[in-house]
Each structure stands twice: as structure tokens, then as C-alpha cells.
Design an enzyme around this catalytic site. Structure first.
Site, PDB file in Angstrom:
ATOM      1  N   PRO A   1      36.964  22.806 -16.703  1.00 24.38           N
ATOM      2  CA  PRO A   1      36.379  24.007 -15.565  1.00 24.38           C
ATOM      3  C   PRO A   1      37.241  24.730 -15.119  1.00 24.38           C
ATOM      4  O   PRO A   1      38.540  24.643 -15.047  1.00 24.38           O
ATOM      5  CB  PRO A   1      35.610  22.966 -14.640  1.00 24.38           C
ATOM      6  CG  PRO A   1      36.655  21.492 -14.447  1.00 24.38           C
ATOM      7  CD  PRO A   1      37.323  21.585 -15.889  1.00 24.38           C
TER       8      PRO A   1
ATOM      9  N   GLU B   1      66.027  14.063 -30.872  1.00 25.21           N
ATOM     10  CA  GLU B   1      65.586  12.931 -29.700  1.00 25.21           C
ATOM     11  C   GLU B   1      65.226  11.562 -30.876  1.00 25.21           C
ATOM     12  O   GLU B   1      65.286  10.433 -30.147  1.00 25.21           O
ATOM     13  CB  GLU B   1      64.313  13.116 -28.981  1.00 25.21           C
ATOM     14  CG  GLU B   1      64.424  14.063 -27.857  1.00 25.21           C
ATOM     15  CD  GLU B   1      63.393  14.261 -27.025  1.00 25.21           C
ATOM     16  OE1 GLU B   1      62.324  13.546 -27.289  1.00 25.21           O
ATOM     17  OE2 GLU B   1      63.228  15.223 -26.042  1.00 25.21           O
ATOM     18  N   GLY B   2      64.736  11.927 -32.107  1.00 27.95           N
ATOM     19  CA  GLY B   2      64.586  10.830 -32.766  1.00 27.95           C
ATOM     20  C   GLY B   2      63.044  10.087 -32.557  1.00 27.95           C
ATOM     21  O   GLY B   2      62.820   9.037 -32.704  1.00 27.95           O
TER      22      GLY B   2
ATOM     23  N   GLY C   1      42.455  35.933 -23.306  1.00 29.37           N
ATOM     24  CA  GLY C   1      42.255  35.750 -21.747  1.00 29.37           C
ATOM     25  C   GLY C   1      41.169  34.756 -21.576  1.00 29.37           C
ATOM     26  O   GLY C   1      40.436  34.921 -20.589  1.00 29.37           O
TER      27      GLY C   1
ATOM     28  N   LYS D   1      54.983  28.540 -28.746  1.00 24.55           N
ATOM     29  CA  LYS D   1      54.094  29.831 -28.737  1.00 24.55           C
ATOM     30  C   LYS D   1      54.965  30.910 -29.935  1.00 24.55           C
ATOM     31  O   LYS D   1      55.813  31.516 -29.320  1.00 24.55           O
ATOM     32  CB  LYS D   1      54.204  30.805 -27.390  1.00 24.55           C
ATOM     33  CG  LYS D   1      53.425  32.261 -27.259  1.00 24.55           C
ATOM     34  CD  LYS D   1      51.987  32.032 -27.078  1.00 24.55           C
ATOM     35  CE  LYS D   1      51.432  33.560 -27.290  1.00 24.55           C
ATOM     36  NZ  LYS D   1      50.012  33.390 -26.964  1.00 24.55           N
TER      37      LYS D   1
ATOM     38  N   GLY E   1      58.754  10.699 -31.999  1.00 22.61           N
ATOM     39  CA  GLY E   1      57.705  11.202 -32.513  1.00 22.61           C
ATOM     40  C   GLY E   1      56.933  12.059 -31.362  1.00 22.61           C
ATOM     41  O   GLY E   1      57.479  11.954 -30.293  1.00 22.61           O
TER      42      GLY E   1
ATOM     43  N   GLY F   1      41.805  31.172 -21.728  1.00 24.38           N
ATOM     44  CA  GLY F   1      42.199  29.969 -21.018  1.00 24.38           C
ATOM     45  C   GLY F   1      42.925  29.045 -22.089  1.00 24.38           C
ATOM     46  O   GLY F   1      43.159  27.813 -22.000  1.00 24.38           O
ATOM     47  N   LYS F   2      43.289  29.849 -23.472  1.00 26.61           N
ATOM     48  CA  LYS F   2      44.015  28.941 -24.290  1.00 26.61           C
ATOM     49  C   LYS F   2      45.473  28.337 -23.733  1.00 26.61           C
ATOM     50  O   LYS F   2      45.567  27.360 -24.004  1.00 26.61           O
ATOM     51  CB  LYS F   2      44.396  29.701 -25.503  1.00 26.61           C
ATOM     52  CG  LYS F   2      43.170  30.352 -26.306  1.00 26.61           C
ATOM     53  CD  LYS F   2      43.629  31.143 -27.657  1.00 26.61           C
ATOM     54  CE  LYS F   2      44.337  32.216 -27.369  1.00 26.61           C
ATOM     55  NZ  LYS F   2      43.724  33.264 -26.714  1.00 26.61           N
ATOM     56  N   THR F   3      46.074  29.204 -22.924  1.00 27.31           N
ATOM     57  CA  THR F   3      47.308  28.675 -22.402  1.00 27.31           C
ATOM     58  C   THR F   3      46.991  27.640 -21.333  1.00 27.31           C
ATOM     59  O   THR F   3      48.128  26.612 -21.475  1.00 27.31           O
ATOM     60  CB  THR F   3      48.307  30.062 -22.088  1.00 27.31           C
ATOM     61  OG1 THR F   3      48.283  31.085 -23.055  1.00 27.31           O
ATOM     62  CG2 THR F   3      49.498  29.683 -21.413  1.00 27.31           C
TER      63      THR F   3
HETATM   64  N1  LIG Z   1      40.778  26.301 -16.355  1.00 27.74           N
HETATM   65  C1  LIG Z   1      41.116  27.387 -15.692  1.00 27.74           C
HETATM   66  N2  LIG Z   1      41.171  27.406 -14.155  1.00 27.74           N
HETATM   67  C2  LIG Z   1      41.755  28.509 -13.555  1.00 27.74           C
HETATM   68  N3  LIG Z   1      42.127  29.635 -14.132  1.00 27.74           N
HETATM   69  C3  LIG Z   1      41.945  29.717 -15.414  1.00 27.74           C
HETATM   70  C4  LIG Z   1      41.748  28.336 -16.188  1.00 27.74           C
HETATM   71  N4  LIG Z   1      41.763  29.040 -17.538  1.00 27.74           N
HETATM   72  C5  LIG Z   1      42.406  30.114 -17.633  1.00 27.74           C
HETATM   73  N5  LIG Z   1      42.431  30.675 -16.215  1.00 27.74           N
HETATM   74  C6  LIG Z   1      43.151  31.921 -15.672  1.00 27.74           C
HETATM   75  O1  LIG Z   1      42.495  32.950 -16.476  1.00 27.74           O
HETATM   76  C7  LIG Z   1      43.500  33.776 -17.093  1.00 27.74           C
HETATM   77  C8  LIG Z   1      43.741  33.673 -18.819  1.00 27.74           C
HETATM   78  O2  LIG Z   1      43.895  32.404 -18.999  1.00 27.74           O
HETATM   79  P1  LIG Z   1      44.895  32.481 -20.207  1.00 27.74           P
HETATM   80  O3  LIG Z   1      45.149  30.621 -20.406  1.00 27.74           O
HETATM   81  O4  LIG Z   1      46.263  33.097 -20.079  1.00 27.74           O
HETATM   82  O5  LIG Z   1      44.167  32.586 -21.456  1.00 27.74           O
HETATM   83  P2  LIG Z   1      44.474  32.950 -23.025  1.00 27.74           P
HETATM   84  O6  LIG Z   1      45.650  32.153 -23.190  1.00 27.74           O
HETATM   85  O7  LIG Z   1      43.177  32.548 -23.858  1.00 27.74           O
HETATM   86  O8  LIG Z   1      44.805  34.384 -23.100  1.00 27.74           O
HETATM   87  C9  LIG Z   1      44.738  33.332 -16.557  1.00 27.74           C
HETATM   88  O9  LIG Z   1      44.915  34.059 -15.241  1.00 27.74           O
HETATM   89  C10 LIG Z   1      44.669  31.767 -16.212  1.00 27.74           C
HETATM   90  O10 LIG Z   1      45.331  31.640 -15.134  1.00 27.74           O
HETATM   91 MG   LIG Z   2      47.782  32.559 -24.155  1.00 25.42          MG
END
Ligand SMILES: Nc1ncnc2c1ncn2[C@@H]1O[C@H](COP(=O)(O)OP(=O)(O)O)[C@@H](O)[C@H]1O
Ligand SMILES: [Mg+2]
Length: 220
Positions: free
Chosen positions: A193, A100-101, A13, A33, A103, A15-17
Site C-alpha cells: 500500500p 563473502e562466500g 514513478g 540499478k 549466497g 513504486g519500483k524503487t
Molecule cells: N508504497 C509507497 N508508499 C509511499 N510512497 C511511495 C510508495 N511507492 C512509491 N512511493 C513514492 O512514489 C514516488 C515514486 O516511487 P519510486 O519507487 O521511485 O518509483 P519508480 O522506481 O517506479 O520510478 C516516490 O516519491 C516514492 O517515495
Molecule cells: Mg526507480
């Protein structure tokens, strides 16, 4: 040449994704993933497809899709699935790059933090140690992050996993970031941010503004 980079973090939670989406979008890459825990609502792959502005075929299929939003080891047990490290190695990575061949970069996102178990014996960090790919460690900037981040750095070092650097997420906390960089002996790649609103456009702009490698793409 295909490049692969692992995105991990100090916790779930943080912000990795969102960072992965920003990176894959910015560098026109792919996203994978390997283990998705929780299938209600948007999965991480869905979020990346939405926020990275990439064609859907750039989001590679997960190796494991587990129903419950729990640690993968438990979620797999509930589904009656055994996560096997052998299914999380490169030969099975379905890379359209070959087709796609061309990189490109594959952004690989773990689940949770480094010590998250995949089964009763194997943790994500064990898989990362086998892969020997460079890792970007995502870290919050809020209170408590120095401890979590330094612990994560130490765990990576103990296994000789190459650490590309730290991607901070959140409001600027100059002393916190400096302390992690100095005491951890790692580069700061940049800071993303919290964005409001969070859209593909605001994310792309923040990645360009916040990370030096943004300038490497050349087209902005
Ligand atoms: N830079 C950001 N700005 C606004 N919201 C963010 C940001 N990074 C993460 N969030 C929010 O915080 C929550 C967790 O982020 P997520 O990327 O899913 O975390 P993780 O992959 O580490 O579990 C989500 O609701 C996402 O939309
Ligand atoms: Mg994630």
C-alpha cells in the site's frame, strides 16, 4: 547460490524503487540499478540504501550514471556516453557475494517500463530477454493499470521472459487486481500500500504483511 531477480514495472514513478528496497531489506539481499538516469537529489540506489536498512556495501555500484532525468538513451546521448549491452551482463556484476562466500538475492531494478530505450537499438526488455532471469512486474492499482499491465505481460511472454508475478502498489482494488491476474494468467505476489510516513520500518512491516514470501525469511 546467488539468486537474481529483476524488478520492472508498467511505467516510471509507480513504486519500483520502494518495492525493491522493501524486497532487498526483507530478504537481506543486495540491490543493483544498472542504469541511473538523473543524478540531482537522491538516486534510486540512495533511496534503497535509506529505506532497505541495508549496509551500504549491499547497494552495488551502477554500471551507468547519467546526469539528465530522461529516458536512458537520451540521457546517455547528452552525456556523450554509449550504453552497451555488453556492460550489462553478469560477468561485470560486481558481486560482493563472491567475497563473502555466501549466497543471497540480488534485486535488479530497470529504469521506467519494459520498452524504455537504452540506445537507439536496444530496449531494457532486450536485456531482460538475454538475462532470462525471473521478473517481478510492479503495477499500480489505479485506473489505467489493466491495460498497461496486460500489455507488459504480453511483451514478456512474447520473449519467453519468466514472470514470477505481479507486485501491486497502492490501495486495494479487488476487481482490478483480479482482472489482471485472471486475464494475464499470472500470480499476484502481493500488494504494497501507499505508506505515510514511508520509512524503513513502515516499509518492512508492509512487506511482511503484504507479501507471502515475507514468511520465508523465518526471522519474523
Ligand atoms: N508504497 C509507497 N508508499 C509511499 N510512497 C511511495 C510508495 N511507492 C512509491 N512511493 C513514492 O512514489 C514516488 C515514486 O516511487 P519510486 O519507487 O521511485 O518509483 P519508480 O522506481 O517506479 O520510478 C516516490 O516519491 C516514492 O517515495
Ligand atoms: Mg526507480
Amino acid at each position: 547460490m546467488t539468486q537474481r531477480i529483476v524488478i520492472t514495472g508498467t511505467d516510471t514513478g509507480i513504486g519500483k524503487t520502494v518495492f525493491s528496497a522493501g524486497l532487498a531489506g526483507l530478504l537481506d539481499g543486495f540491490y543493483w540499478k544498472p542504469v541511473q538516469s538523473g543524478l540531482d537529489g537522491e538516486t534510486d540506489s540512495d533511496v534503497v540504501a535509506r529505506l532497505a536498512g541495508l549496509p551500504s556495501e549491499r547497494v552495488l555500484p551502477e554500471a551507468y550514471r547519467l546526469k539528465s532525468p530522461l529516458s536512458p538513451h537520451r540521457s546517455a546521448e547528452i552525456d556523450g556516453v554509449a550504453i552497451k549491452a555488453a556492460n550489462l551482463t553478469f560477468p561485470v556484476l560486481p558481486t560482493p557475494l563472491v567475497i563473502e562466500g555466501a549466497g543471497g538475492l540480488i534485486v535488479i531494478e530497470g529504469a521506467g517500463g519494459l520498452m524504455v530505450p537504452l540506445n537507439r537499438r536496444t530496449r531494457f526488455i532486450d536485456i531482460f530477454a538475454e538475462w532470462r532471469l525471473p521478473v517481478i512486474l510492479c503495477a499500480r492499482t489505479t485506473l489505467g493499470t489493466i491495460n498497461h499491465t496486460l500489455l507488459s505481460i504480453e511483451a514478456l511472454r512474447a520473449r519467453s521472459i519468466p514472470l514470477a508475478g505481479i507486485a501491486f502498489i497502492g490501495d486495494e482494488m479487488a476487481d482490478t487486481q483480479r482482472t489482471i491476474v485472471e486475464m494475464g494468467g499470472v500470480p499476484q505476489l502481493g500488494r504494497l500500500p501507499y505508506l505515510d510516513p514511508l520509512t524503513d520500518k513502515t516499509l518492512r512491516d508492509a512487506m511482511i504483511a503484504g507479501f507471502a514470501f515475507a514468511s520465508c525469511t523465518g526471522d519474523h
